[in-house]
Enzyme design. Sequence first.
Site, PDB file in Angstrom:
ATOM      1  N   CYS A 114      -3.966  11.335  -9.617  1.00 22.81           N
ATOM      2  CA  CYS A 114      -3.866   9.971 -10.173  1.00 22.81           C
ATOM      3  C   CYS A 114      -4.935   9.674 -11.223  1.00 22.81           C
ATOM      4  O   CYS A 114      -4.817   8.702 -11.969  1.00 22.81           O
ATOM      5  CB  CYS A 114      -3.909   8.935  -9.056  1.00 22.81           C
ATOM      6  SG  CYS A 114      -2.527   9.087  -7.925  1.00 22.81           S
ATOM      7  N   HIS A 253      -5.995   2.271 -12.333  1.00 25.25           N
ATOM      8  CA  HIS A 253      -4.861   3.021 -11.776  1.00 25.25           C
ATOM      9  C   HIS A 253      -4.107   2.120 -10.792  1.00 25.25           C
ATOM     10  O   HIS A 253      -4.708   1.496  -9.909  1.00 25.25           O
ATOM     11  CB  HIS A 253      -5.380   4.281 -11.076  1.00 25.25           C
ATOM     12  CG  HIS A 253      -4.340   4.932 -10.219  1.00 25.25           C
ATOM     13  ND1 HIS A 253      -3.090   5.252 -10.698  1.00 25.25           N
ATOM     14  CD2 HIS A 253      -4.349   5.304  -8.920  1.00 25.25           C
ATOM     15  CE1 HIS A 253      -2.374   5.787  -9.723  1.00 25.25           C
ATOM     16  NE2 HIS A 253      -3.120   5.839  -8.628  1.00 25.25           N
ATOM     17  N   ASN A 283       3.185   3.262  -7.520  1.00 25.09           N
ATOM     18  CA  ASN A 283       2.124   4.169  -7.967  1.00 25.09           C
ATOM     19  C   ASN A 283       2.764   5.365  -8.673  1.00 25.09           C
ATOM     20  O   ASN A 283       3.413   6.187  -8.030  1.00 25.09           O
ATOM     21  CB  ASN A 283       1.315   4.615  -6.735  1.00 25.09           C
ATOM     22  CG  ASN A 283       0.195   5.574  -7.075  1.00 25.09           C
ATOM     23  OD1 ASN A 283       0.146   6.129  -8.178  1.00 25.09           O
ATOM     24  ND2 ASN A 283      -0.706   5.782  -6.128  1.00 25.09           N
TER      25      ASN A 283
HETATM   26  O1  UT7 Z   1      -3.052   6.944  -5.906  1.00 26.51           O
HETATM   27  C1  UT7 Z   1      -4.347   7.174  -5.465  1.00 26.51           C
HETATM   28  C2  UT7 Z   1      -4.591   7.159  -4.086  1.00 26.51           C
HETATM   29  N1  UT7 Z   1      -3.785   6.332  -3.224  1.00 26.51           N
HETATM   30  C3  UT7 Z   1      -4.230   5.140  -2.852  1.00 26.51           C
HETATM   31  O2  UT7 Z   1      -5.189   4.646  -3.395  1.00 26.51           O
HETATM   32  C4  UT7 Z   1      -3.574   4.466  -1.683  1.00 26.51           C
HETATM   33  C5  UT7 Z   1      -4.610   3.780  -0.843  1.00 26.51           C
HETATM   34  N2  UT7 Z   1      -4.132   3.226   0.382  1.00 26.51           N
HETATM   35  C6  UT7 Z   1      -3.347   2.126   0.450  1.00 26.51           C
HETATM   36  O3  UT7 Z   1      -2.905   1.609  -0.566  1.00 26.51           O
HETATM   37  C7  UT7 Z   1      -3.068   1.525   1.788  1.00 26.51           C
HETATM   38  O4  UT7 Z   1      -3.908   2.124   2.749  1.00 26.51           O
HETATM   39  C8  UT7 Z   1      -1.595   1.648   2.252  1.00 26.51           C
HETATM   40  C9  UT7 Z   1      -0.718   0.716   1.416  1.00 26.51           C
HETATM   41  C10 UT7 Z   1      -1.118   3.066   2.102  1.00 26.51           C
HETATM   42  C11 UT7 Z   1      -1.491   1.220   3.707  1.00 26.51           C
HETATM   43  O5  UT7 Z   1      -1.982  -0.103   3.851  1.00 26.51           O
HETATM   44  P1  UT7 Z   1      -3.022  -0.458   5.011  1.00 26.51           P
HETATM   45  O6  UT7 Z   1      -3.297  -1.894   4.902  1.00 26.51           O
HETATM   46  O7  UT7 Z   1      -4.172   0.504   4.902  1.00 26.51           O
HETATM   47  O8  UT7 Z   1      -2.172  -0.216   6.306  1.00 26.51           O
HETATM   48  P2  UT7 Z   1      -2.416   0.803   7.518  1.00 26.51           P
HETATM   49  O9  UT7 Z   1      -2.081   2.192   7.105  1.00 26.51           O
HETATM   50  O10 UT7 Z   1      -3.764   0.536   8.106  1.00 26.51           O
HETATM   51  O11 UT7 Z   1      -1.333   0.294   8.537  1.00 26.51           O
HETATM   52  C12 UT7 Z   1      -1.383  -1.033   9.096  1.00 26.51           C
HETATM   53  C13 UT7 Z   1      -0.164  -1.210   9.994  1.00 26.51           C
HETATM   54  C14 UT7 Z   1       0.020  -0.068  11.009  1.00 26.51           C
HETATM   55  O12 UT7 Z   1       0.581  -0.636  12.157  1.00 26.51           O
HETATM   56  P3  UT7 Z   1      -0.324  -0.966  13.437  1.00 26.51           P
HETATM   57  O13 UT7 Z   1      -0.967   0.331  13.828  1.00 26.51           O
HETATM   58  O14 UT7 Z   1      -1.310  -1.989  12.950  1.00 26.51           O
HETATM   59  O15 UT7 Z   1       0.668  -1.493  14.408  1.00 26.51           O
HETATM   60  C15 UT7 Z   1       1.031   0.826  10.345  1.00 26.51           C
HETATM   61  O16 UT7 Z   1       1.766   1.582  11.264  1.00 26.51           O
HETATM   62  O17 UT7 Z   1       1.019  -1.203   9.179  1.00 26.51           O
HETATM   63  C16 UT7 Z   1       1.908  -0.181   9.653  1.00 26.51           C
HETATM   64  N3  UT7 Z   1       2.593   0.374   8.487  1.00 26.51           N
HETATM   65  C17 UT7 Z   1       3.756  -0.123   8.025  1.00 26.51           C
HETATM   66  N4  UT7 Z   1       4.538  -1.113   8.458  1.00 26.51           N
HETATM   67  C18 UT7 Z   1       5.662  -1.372   7.761  1.00 26.51           C
HETATM   68  C19 UT7 Z   1       2.188   1.387   7.666  1.00 26.51           C
HETATM   69  N5  UT7 Z   1       3.072   1.562   6.699  1.00 26.51           N
HETATM   70  C20 UT7 Z   1       4.059   0.646   6.888  1.00 26.51           C
HETATM   71  C21 UT7 Z   1       5.238   0.329   6.203  1.00 26.51           C
HETATM   72  N6  UT7 Z   1       6.004  -0.680   6.648  1.00 26.51           N
HETATM   73  N7  UT7 Z   1       5.623   0.974   5.079  1.00 26.51           N
END
Ligand code: UT7
Length: 332
Positions: A114, A253, A283
């Site tokens: 990225c 980005h 992204n």
């Molecule tokens: O391109 C360069 C590098 N990439 C990035 O910079 C990406 C960086 N990371 C992110 O943008 C975020 O971490 C994500 C968007 C990928 C995830 O967001 P988050 O706020 O960190 O969520 P999380 O992974 O901590 O998940 C929170 C909750 C979890 O449920 P519980 O354990 O709280 O019950 C996940 O299972 O959200 C759940 N979850 C979803 N729910 C519905 C994770 N993905 C999804 C989904 N839909 N797509």
Amino acid sequence: MQKGHSAVVAGLGAWLPPRVVDNDELSRSLDTSDEWIRTRTGIRERRIADADTSTVDLAVQAGGNALRSAGSDVVDALVLATSTADQLCPASAPQVASGLGLSGIAAFDVNAVCSGFLYALATAGGLIAGGIANRVLVIGADVFSRLCDPEDRSTLPIFGDGAGAVVLRAGDADEPGALGPIDLHSDGELADLLIVPAGGARQRVSAEPHDYFLTMQGTTVFRHACARMAESARTVLERAGQDVADVDRFVGHQANLRILQATAKQLGLPEDRVVANIARTGNTSAASIPLALADACEDGSLRPGHRVLMTAFGAGLTWGSTLLTWPDVKPG
Ligand code: UT7
């Protein structure tokens, strides 16, 4: 920088595949929702390439548009930023050059995921500074939809496909469009945070199909992205002798709207300076910065004379930043 040896932006081009996949469509095959994706990432829809469309195809379209914008198809070199090359070997850039009718010029890939577009700008700037090239086509193109497991809700909603490009020409450091200081970094100890484990030279084949897809430790990557992007942005501002208050547009980005907002907040940048087109692209990895530049030009929020801060972060890990004053260039 010696007079006439600075890299100056002379053209801009973008290309998105036509198929729009919105959050509701994704939610029909995946355990997710429009509400979750929108509030956690800012993404509403993304473009997905058809099965017979590859990175080379997208890059040729964006590259052609950038050459049109520059008003000339004369370039001595092509640098393609991608981590989804059509083949593991050879690089895709020579095929892109041939697709543009530019067979014979120097052409090679840069893979910094990225952050690839910033690494490719730096590489092209070096070719110009060293007198090796006078005009360079820099393209960021990726089809990350190919790397995402269709059953993985932690990656599939985040990524989209696309390509963006600029033409750089040799010019002077004080011209609008001249690249300012460039700051680049990496940390391979954290490679596992965002990785496609199989298919490369270390593990050509795997019995586990998921190994061929991207795995991401999203929350940890999120934290690193905010910290590193802010740090690198401060470094280039300091090297340029400028202050955050001098920045008119922050083109980061487009990984997550919350990352852009948090980084801007850390820097003390008002939100109206943040360029964000992630809602309609997702992204797009190496394509994301030039696509954001093109969208901001089209909607009038990026205008000639604006001081632009560009910052990226990605797998590798890699990150970096640069600055420029936006020239009188419109997307082709
Ligand atoms: O391109 C360069 C590098 N990439 C990035 O910079 C990406 C960086 N990371 C992110 O943008 C975020 O971490 C994500 C968007 C990928 C995830 O967001 P988050 O706020 O960190 O969520 P999380 O992974 O901590 O998940 C929170 C909750 C979890 O449920 P519980 O354990 O709280 O019950 C996940 O299972 O959200 C759940 N979850 C979803 N729910 C519905 C994770 N993905 C999804 C989904 N839909 N797509």
